[in-house]
Design a protein around this motif. Structure first.
Motif, PDB file in Angstrom:
ATOM      1  N   SER A   1       0.857  -1.185   0.000  1.00 51.21           N
ATOM      2  CA  SER A   1       0.000   0.000   0.000  1.00 51.21           C
ATOM      3  C   SER A   1       0.896   1.239   0.000  1.00 51.21           C
ATOM      4  N   LYS A   2       0.321   2.344  -0.389  1.00 52.07           N
ATOM      5  CA  LYS A   2       1.066   3.603  -0.391  1.00 52.07           C
ATOM      6  C   LYS A   2       1.520   3.944   1.031  1.00 52.07           C
ATOM      7  N   ARG A   3       0.644   3.726   2.005  1.00 51.58           N
ATOM      8  CA  ARG A   3       0.976   4.037   3.399  1.00 51.58           C
ATOM      9  C   ARG A   3       2.152   3.194   3.879  1.00 51.58           C
ATOM     10  N   ALA A   4       2.134   1.890   3.583  1.00 49.20           N
ATOM     11  CA  ALA A   4       3.238   1.005   3.989  1.00 49.20           C
ATOM     12  C   ALA A   4       4.543   1.475   3.353  1.00 49.20           C
ATOM     13  N   CYS A   5       4.496   1.816   2.084  1.00 52.42           N
ATOM     14  CA  CYS A   5       5.692   2.282   1.379  1.00 52.42           C
ATOM     15  C   CYS A   5       6.251   3.543   2.036  1.00 52.42           C
ATOM     16  N   GLU A   6       5.377   4.473   2.382  1.00 56.06           N
ATOM     17  CA  GLU A   6       5.814   5.709   3.026  1.00 56.06           C
ATOM     18  C   GLU A   6       6.445   5.423   4.397  1.00 56.06           C
TER      19      GLU A   6
ATOM     20  N   PHE B   1      -7.230  -6.880   3.785  1.00 58.55           N
ATOM     21  CA  PHE B   1      -7.081  -7.510   2.471  1.00 58.55           C
ATOM     22  C   PHE B   1      -7.466  -6.577   1.328  1.00 58.55           C
ATOM     23  N   HIS B   2      -7.913  -5.379   1.646  1.00 61.42           N
ATOM     24  CA  HIS B   2      -8.374  -4.453   0.608  1.00 61.42           C
ATOM     25  C   HIS B   2      -7.648  -3.120   0.663  1.00 61.42           C
ATOM     26  N   THR B   3      -6.340  -3.164   0.846  1.00 67.28           N
ATOM     27  CA  THR B   3      -5.555  -1.936   0.806  1.00 67.28           C
ATOM     28  C   THR B   3      -5.154  -1.646  -0.637  1.00 67.28           C
ATOM     29  N   ASN B   4      -4.746  -0.427  -0.895  1.00 69.91           N
ATOM     30  CA  ASN B   4      -4.386  -0.058  -2.266  1.00 69.91           C
ATOM     31  C   ASN B   4      -3.051  -0.701  -2.674  1.00 69.91           C
TER      32      ASN B   4
ATOM     33  N   LYS C   1       5.374   0.146  -3.250  1.00 70.85           N
ATOM     34  CA  LYS C   1       6.525  -0.452  -3.919  1.00 70.85           C
ATOM     35  C   LYS C   1       6.242  -1.891  -4.335  1.00 70.85           C
ATOM     36  N   GLU C   2       6.719  -2.257  -5.519  1.00 75.24           N
ATOM     37  CA  GLU C   2       6.587  -3.631  -5.991  1.00 75.24           C
ATOM     38  C   GLU C   2       7.674  -4.493  -5.344  1.00 75.24           C
ATOM     39  N   LEU C   3       7.269  -5.612  -4.782  1.00 75.89           N
ATOM     40  CA  LEU C   3       8.187  -6.522  -4.104  1.00 75.89           C
ATOM     41  C   LEU C   3       8.127  -7.897  -4.744  1.00 75.89           C
ATOM     42  N   ASN C   4       9.267  -8.539  -4.815  1.00 73.72           N
ATOM     43  CA  ASN C   4       9.392  -9.873  -5.390  1.00 73.72           C
ATOM     44  C   ASN C   4       9.264 -10.919  -4.283  1.00 73.72           C
TER      45      ASN C   4
ATOM     46  N   ILE D   1       2.049  -7.507   5.571  1.00 76.17           N
ATOM     47  CA  ILE D   1       3.030  -6.433   5.351  1.00 76.17           C
ATOM     48  C   ILE D   1       2.386  -5.073   5.603  1.00 76.17           C
ATOM     49  N   ASP D   2       1.227  -4.842   4.995  1.00 84.01           N
ATOM     50  CA  ASP D   2       0.575  -3.532   5.118  1.00 84.01           C
ATOM     51  C   ASP D   2       0.141  -3.260   6.558  1.00 84.01           C
ATOM     52  N   ARG D   3      -0.445  -4.242   7.220  1.00 91.38           N
ATOM     53  CA  ARG D   3      -0.868  -4.046   8.603  1.00 91.38           C
ATOM     54  C   ARG D   3       0.346  -3.927   9.519  1.00 91.38           C
ATOM     55  N   GLY D   4       1.339  -4.777   9.297  1.00 91.69           N
ATOM     56  CA  GLY D   4       2.543  -4.749  10.119  1.00 91.69           C
ATOM     57  C   GLY D   4       3.311  -3.451   9.997  1.00 91.69           C
TER      58      GLY D   4
END
Length: 125
Positions: A8-13, A49-52, A56-59, A97-100
């Motif tokens: 998500s954008k928030r996680a990336c930030e 489960f419904h975040t944007n 960042k793209e992760l492998n 990842i996003d929640r963490g």
């Protein structure tokens, strides 16, 4: 089978900010975020489960590496059910990842020396 996901954008930030201030690699922060989410006693919500997907793209290999089966087992234990490979990656991995990242951000903001604080959490990572 998916091999990439976008945070998500928030996680990336959050990861970018902590990476800059703590000099920790981005992928280390991703793994710490998953650990923080799995450490939580709260189940994942539908919103997790419904975040944007504006981050960042992760492998997959970079996220889980040789421990892919271990991460899947941990997430299955957390979910209390068997996860298909398609559910595990990207759905559950992205949700954790996003929640963490939000949990990690809270610890970073209020924990003083970040790494020492993480090692001293009640149950530890």
């Amino acid at each position: 089978m998916a091999f990439k996901l976008k945070t998500s954008k928030r996680a990336c930030e959050i990861f970018d900010r902590i990476e800059g201030s703590e000099n920790l690699p981005y992928y280390t922060l991703v793994k710490l975020a998953m650990a923080m989410s799995l450490r939580s006693k709260e189940p994942l919500s539908d919103d997790d489960f419904h975040t944007n997907t504006l981050g960042k793209e992760l492998n997959r290999q970079t996220i889980t590496g040789d421990a892919d089966a271990l991460y899947k087992c941990l997430m299955e234990l957390y979910a209390g059910k068997h996860l298909t490979d398609e559910e595990f990656f990207p759905d559950y991995v992205k949700a954790h990842i996003d929640r963490g990242a939000v949990f990690l951000d809270r610890e970073h903001r209020y924990g003083g020396d970040f790494l020492i604080h993480l090692t001293e959490l009640e149950k530890g990572l």
